[in-house]
Design a protein around this motif. Structure first.
Motif, PDB file in Angstrom:
ATOM      1  N   THR A 138      38.358  43.262  31.570  1.00 57.28           N
ATOM      2  CA  THR A 138      38.937  42.579  30.408  1.00 57.28           C
ATOM      3  C   THR A 138      40.038  41.627  30.856  1.00 57.28           C
ATOM      4  OG1 THR A 138      38.443  44.477  29.013  1.00 57.28           O
ATOM      5  CG2 THR A 138      40.112  42.947  28.212  1.00 57.28           C
ATOM      6  N   GLU A 139      40.840  42.064  31.818  1.00 59.39           N
ATOM      7  CA  GLU A 139      41.935  41.238  32.328  1.00 59.39           C
ATOM      8  C   GLU A 139      41.400  39.942  32.943  1.00 59.39           C
ATOM      9  OE1 GLU A 139      44.401  42.364  35.958  1.00 59.39           O
ATOM     10  OE2 GLU A 139      45.611  43.089  34.280  1.00 59.39           O
ATOM     11  N   GLU A 140      40.317  40.045  33.688  1.00 57.73           N
ATOM     12  CA  GLU A 140      39.716  38.861  34.311  1.00 57.73           C
ATOM     13  C   GLU A 140      39.140  37.917  33.249  1.00 57.73           C
ATOM     14  OE1 GLU A 140      36.284  37.737  37.588  1.00 57.73           O
ATOM     15  OE2 GLU A 140      37.116  39.749  37.559  1.00 57.73           O
ATOM     16  N   LYS A 141      38.516  38.478  32.212  1.00 57.74           N
ATOM     17  CA  LYS A 141      37.997  37.651  31.123  1.00 57.74           C
ATOM     18  C   LYS A 141      39.136  36.911  30.429  1.00 57.74           C
ATOM     19  CE  LYS A 141      33.914  40.324  29.899  1.00 57.74           C
ATOM     20  NZ  LYS A 141      33.281  41.154  28.860  1.00 57.74           N
ATOM     21  N   ALA A 142      40.250  37.607  30.227  1.00 62.85           N
ATOM     22  CA  ALA A 142      41.408  36.981  29.581  1.00 62.85           C
ATOM     23  C   ALA A 142      41.943  35.843  30.435  1.00 62.85           C
ATOM     24  CB  ALA A 142      42.499  38.016  29.323  1.00 62.85           C
ATOM     25  N   ASP A 143      42.041  36.073  31.755  1.00 64.31           N
ATOM     26  CA  ASP A 143      42.503  35.017  32.666  1.00 64.31           C
ATOM     27  C   ASP A 143      41.618  33.788  32.560  1.00 64.31           C
ATOM     28  OD1 ASP A 143      44.517  36.650  33.649  1.00 64.31           O
ATOM     29  OD2 ASP A 143      43.425  37.211  35.466  1.00 64.31           O
ATOM     30  N   ARG A 144      40.326  33.994  32.603  1.00 67.99           N
ATOM     31  CA  ARG A 144      39.385  32.868  32.548  1.00 67.99           C
ATOM     32  C   ARG A 144      39.444  32.148  31.203  1.00 67.99           C
ATOM     33  NH1 ARG A 144      34.008  34.397  35.970  1.00 67.99           N
ATOM     34  NH2 ARG A 144      35.113  35.044  37.848  1.00 67.99           N
ATOM     35  N   THR A 145      39.607  32.904  30.130  1.00 64.84           N
ATOM     36  CA  THR A 145      39.702  32.303  28.799  1.00 64.84           C
ATOM     37  C   THR A 145      40.941  31.422  28.706  1.00 64.84           C
ATOM     38  OG1 THR A 145      38.534  34.147  27.789  1.00 64.84           O
ATOM     39  CG2 THR A 145      39.871  32.786  26.330  1.00 64.84           C
TER      40      THR A 145
ATOM     41  N   LEU B  89      48.387  32.559  39.873  1.00 67.56           N
ATOM     42  CA  LEU B  89      48.579  33.982  39.579  1.00 67.56           C
ATOM     43  C   LEU B  89      47.249  34.735  39.592  1.00 67.56           C
ATOM     44  CD1 LEU B  89      51.215  33.668  36.727  1.00 67.56           C
ATOM     45  CD2 LEU B  89      51.617  34.479  39.070  1.00 67.56           C
ATOM     46  N   TYR B  90      46.202  34.101  39.081  1.00 69.04           N
ATOM     47  CA  TYR B  90      44.872  34.695  39.066  1.00 69.04           C
ATOM     48  C   TYR B  90      44.402  34.986  40.494  1.00 69.04           C
ATOM     49  CZ  TYR B  90      39.780  34.855  38.272  1.00 69.04           C
ATOM     50  OH  TYR B  90      38.459  35.215  38.243  1.00 69.04           O
ATOM     51  N   VAL B  91      44.547  34.012  41.364  1.00 71.56           N
ATOM     52  CA  VAL B  91      44.133  34.182  42.759  1.00 71.56           C
ATOM     53  C   VAL B  91      44.998  35.235  43.447  1.00 71.56           C
ATOM     54  CG1 VAL B  91      44.018  33.031  45.011  1.00 71.56           C
ATOM     55  CG2 VAL B  91      43.124  31.884  42.978  1.00 71.56           C
ATOM     56  N   ALA B  92      46.298  35.188  43.216  1.00 70.88           N
ATOM     57  CA  ALA B  92      47.200  36.155  43.846  1.00 70.88           C
ATOM     58  C   ALA B  92      46.842  37.576  43.419  1.00 70.88           C
ATOM     59  CB  ALA B  92      48.650  35.836  43.482  1.00 70.88           C
ATOM     60  N   ARG B  93      46.544  37.771  42.140  1.00 70.28           N
ATOM     61  CA  ARG B  93      46.181  39.106  41.660  1.00 70.28           C
ATOM     62  C   ARG B  93      44.924  39.600  42.342  1.00 70.28           C
ATOM     63  NH1 ARG B  93      44.924  38.566  36.264  1.00 70.28           N
ATOM     64  NH2 ARG B  93      47.118  38.503  35.754  1.00 70.28           N
ATOM     65  N   HIS B  94      43.934  38.732  42.469  1.00 75.16           N
ATOM     66  CA  HIS B  94      42.672  39.157  43.076  1.00 75.16           C
ATOM     67  C   HIS B  94      42.810  39.378  44.576  1.00 75.16           C
ATOM     68  CE1 HIS B  94      40.236  39.102  39.503  1.00 75.16           C
ATOM     69  NE2 HIS B  94      40.924  38.049  39.134  1.00 75.16           N
ATOM     70  N   MET B  95      43.668  38.628  45.211  1.00 74.88           N
ATOM     71  CA  MET B  95      43.927  38.846  46.642  1.00 74.88           C
ATOM     72  C   MET B  95      44.602  40.202  46.834  1.00 74.88           C
ATOM     73  SD  MET B  95      42.873  36.158  48.399  1.00 74.88           S
ATOM     74  CE  MET B  95      43.874  35.951  49.848  1.00 74.88           C
TER      75      MET B  95
ATOM     76  N   GLU C 253      44.433  42.820  44.780  1.00 75.69           N
ATOM     77  CA  GLU C 253      43.442  43.873  44.481  1.00 75.69           C
ATOM     78  C   GLU C 253      42.491  44.061  45.647  1.00 75.69           C
ATOM     79  OE1 GLU C 253      41.547  42.812  40.808  1.00 75.69           O
ATOM     80  OE2 GLU C 253      43.346  43.214  39.621  1.00 75.69           O
ATOM     81  N   ALA C 254      42.047  42.979  46.255  1.00 77.90           N
ATOM     82  CA  ALA C 254      41.128  43.070  47.391  1.00 77.90           C
ATOM     83  C   ALA C 254      41.829  43.741  48.569  1.00 77.90           C
ATOM     84  CB  ALA C 254      40.648  41.683  47.788  1.00 77.90           C
ATOM     85  N   GLY C 255      43.093  43.420  48.789  1.00 86.25           N
ATOM     86  CA  GLY C 255      43.851  44.038  49.865  1.00 86.25           C
ATOM     87  C   GLY C 255      44.043  45.533  49.638  1.00 86.25           C
ATOM     88  N   ASN C 256      44.300  45.896  48.379  1.00 88.32           N
ATOM     89  CA  ASN C 256      44.470  47.312  48.047  1.00 88.32           C
ATOM     90  C   ASN C 256      43.175  48.084  48.247  1.00 88.32           C
ATOM     91  OD1 ASN C 256      47.143  46.892  47.408  1.00 88.32           O
ATOM     92  ND2 ASN C 256      46.780  46.728  45.214  1.00 88.32           N
ATOM     93  N   LYS C 257      42.046  47.484  47.918  1.00 85.21           N
ATOM     94  CA  LYS C 257      40.754  48.147  48.101  1.00 85.21           C
ATOM     95  C   LYS C 257      40.450  48.307  49.585  1.00 85.21           C
ATOM     96  CE  LYS C 257      38.637  46.706  43.794  1.00 85.21           C
ATOM     97  NZ  LYS C 257      37.635  45.849  43.158  1.00 85.21           N
ATOM     98  N   GLY C 258      40.823  47.300  50.380  1.00 88.04           N
ATOM     99  CA  GLY C 258      40.580  47.366  51.820  1.00 88.04           C
ATOM    100  C   GLY C 258      41.439  48.406  52.509  1.00 88.04           C
ATOM    101  N   ALA C 259      42.642  48.647  51.986  1.00 93.46           N
ATOM    102  CA  ALA C 259      43.559  49.606  52.582  1.00 93.46           C
ATOM    103  C   ALA C 259      43.200  51.043  52.197  1.00 93.46           C
ATOM    104  CB  ALA C 259      44.997  49.310  52.133  1.00 93.46           C
ATOM    105  N   ALA C 260      42.411  51.196  51.146  1.00 95.08           N
ATOM    106  CA  ALA C 260      42.076  52.537  50.655  1.00 95.08           C
ATOM    107  C   ALA C 260      40.987  53.167  51.440  1.00 95.08           C
ATOM    108  CB  ALA C 260      41.617  52.461  49.206  1.00 95.08           C
TER     109      ALA C 260
END
Length: 59
Positions: free
Chosen positions: A3-10, A44-50, A52-59
């Motif tokens: 939902t957050e990503e849809k809101a960003d794109r909207t 901000l959209y790109v920073a958030r996704h970067m 999130e991707a970093g957090n997934k990689g560290a997990a």
């Protein structure tokens, strides 16, 4: 898609539309302000996704 990503794109799409309308009406100062807002949203959209991707990689 989250939902957050849809809101960003909207928001980004709405800003793009507002820029076009402002340019069509020759309101270039308004178009520049909205363009700057859209660029900040994209940053901000790109920073958030970067992050999130970093957090997934560290997990």
């Amino acid at each position: 898609m989250k939902t957050e990503e849809k809101a960003d794109r909207t928001i980004i799409e709405m800003l793009d539309h507002t820029i076009k309308l402002a340019e069509d009406d020759k309101r270039f100062a308004l178009a520049e302000i909205v363009l700057n807002a859209r660029d900040e949203c994209l940053r901000l959209y790109v920073a958030r996704h970067m992050t999130e991707a970093g957090n997934k990689g560290a997990a």
